[in-house]
Design an enzyme around this catalytic site. Sequence first.
Site: not given
Ligand code: NAD
Length: 498
Positions: A230, A264
Site C-alpha cells: 500500500e 495516504c
Molecule cells: P517509507 O517508505 O520511508 O517507510 C515506511 C517503512 O518502511 C518504515 O518503517 C521504514 O523504516 C521501512 N523501510 C525503509 N526502507 C526499507 C527497506 N529497504 N526495506 C524494508 N523496510 C524499509 O515511508 P514513510 O515516509 O514512513 O511514510 C510515508 C509514505 O507512506 C507516504 O508515501 C504515504 O503515502 C505512504 N502511506 C501509504 C498508505 C497506504 O495505505 N497506501 C498509508 C499510509 C502511508
Amino acid sequence: MIEVRSPADGRPAGSVPTEGPDRVQAVASALRAAQPAWEDLGPDGRKRVLLEWGDWFLDNERRLGELVQAESGKAWADASLEPAMSVDLINHYARHAAEYLAVRKVRAHGPVGLTKRLEVRYRPHQLVGVITPWNGPIGAPMLDTAAALMAGASVLTKPSEVTPLAWREAVRGFTDDVSAPPVLACVTGGGETGSAVVDEVDMVMFTGSTRTGRAIAQRCAERLIPCSLELGGKDPMIVLADADVDRAVHAAVWGGMFNSGQACVSVERVYVEAPIYDEFVAKATEAVRNIRQGTDAPGMFQFEVGAMATAEQLEIVERHVGDAVDRGARITTGGKRREPGLYFEPTVLIDVDHSMLCMRDETFGPTLPIMKVADEVEAVRLANDSPYGLSACVFSRDVERARSLSTRLEAGAVNLNNSLVNLFQFNLPQGGWKQSGLGSRFGGEAGLLKFCKAQAVVSDRVALPEPYWFPTSKLKGRIIGRAARFMGANDWRRRLGR
Ligand code: NAD
C-alpha cells in the site's frame, strides 16, 4: 538507540533500540515456533485472545493516545482516533474470521468430475512481516496485524523509526498484559531492520512510500515470497457544477487537512467545474482560515490540525508550495511554516496546473490546491493524469452521474459525495492502483485471505479406478478418446468423429 522527540515541541518522547539482522532472525524463529499452536487454536480460540487485546486497548486508550501524540505531534482529535480504530479493526476481524476462513466447496467440472468432491481451504503463511510508516503509529500496523493474526499467522511488525513507541507498547500489552501466545512481536529500527524483516518472513505486508515499496517488491521477487503493498497517493477530488458546494467544501477541507494532510488517502488536488469555482474557492479559503492548529492536551479536542511528523516532511510541503508560487500559483490562506515545532499552516493554493509539484507529486501535508476545469471530461482527464491511483472522490447532487463518472477514474476506491471515508470501511476490499499499490488491502475477506495460501483438495465420492491408470491399451485409449471427443465437441459431426 533511536531517540524519539515530539514534533510539537522537540521534547524527548522515548527511545528504542535499532535491532539488527541477528536479533530479527532470533525473533522470527521464536514466532515460527509458536505459530502451529496458534493456527491449531482455530478462529474461535484466536478470537478470544484478540478480543481480550481489544479490551486492553480500551483500558489503556488514553495512555496509548498520549504516546501516539508524543511521538507524532498530532492534535488530540487525530491521536485519540487510533486506539479507537484499533478496537474496531480487532472486533471486525475477530468476529468475521471463521466465516472468511471457512472451507469453500467448489462444483466439479464436467461429467467425469461428478465422482469428485472439490474444496478450497485456507492456510496462513507461517510468518507475516508488517512494515509501516509514521502517519498512523498504531492504526497503520493494526490495519493488517489484526487480520494476519486472525488468519492464524505469526506476525513480525516493524513500525516506523519515527513513531515506534505506541505500537511497541501495544505489542507489549498483547504479550505481557493479555498473556497471549507469543505470536506477535515488534522489532525497531530503520530501513535496515525493515530489510532484515523482509529477509525472514514468508509474506510481506508493506505500507509506505512507493520508492521503498519498489525495493521491497524486488527483494520479495528474489526470495519468491508474496508481498502486498500500500503505497503513496495523489488523490483527486472532482466537484461538478451541480454539487452541494458547502458539503464539497467541508469534505475537501477535512479530506485535505485530516492528520495534517499526512494520510495516504488525503485529498491532494481538487478540480472544480467553472460555474461554481469562485464560490468553492471563497468558501474553502474561509474554512481553512478558520482551522485551529496545534497539539492540544489529551482530552481537549481544541485543535483540528496538528504538527508534521518530521522535518523532512515539512520541507517537502514547503518545497511544493514554493514551487507552485514560483510557477504562478496564488496562496489564498496559509502558505508558510509556523514555529516553534514542526507546523505548516493549513494552506489553499489556486491558479495551479500540472506543471507544479503540488499537482503531480505526493505532498502529504495540509495543503489544498484547487484547479478550475471546463467540464467533467477535463476533470477526469486531469484526475487520471497521475502515476498514482489510490482513491478519489466525486461530488454531484446527481449521485448516478457521480457513480457513472467514477467508472472512468483510475483509482482503487472512490467516495461519492464524501472524502476519506473509504479508509474506515473495514468490510470493503480495496487497494491502490498504478504506483499506489500491489495486492489487496484490509477490507473484509480479501484483507484476511491475503495472509493465507489457498489449498485445493480433491477427494473421491466413489472410489472408482481412474481411466488413465496403468496399463495403457489400444481399447482403453480408443474408448477414452471417443468419450473425450463426444463430450468436448460442440456439434454432432465432431461428436461422432465424422
Ligand atoms: P517509507 O517508505 O520511508 O517507510 C515506511 C517503512 O518502511 C518504515 O518503517 C521504514 O523504516 C521501512 N523501510 C525503509 N526502507 C526499507 C527497506 N529497504 N526495506 C524494508 N523496510 C524499509 O515511508 P514513510 O515516509 O514512513 O511514510 C510515508 C509514505 O507512506 C507516504 O508515501 C504515504 O503515502 C505512504 N502511506 C501509504 C498508505 C497506504 O495505505 N497506501 C498509508 C499510509 C502511508
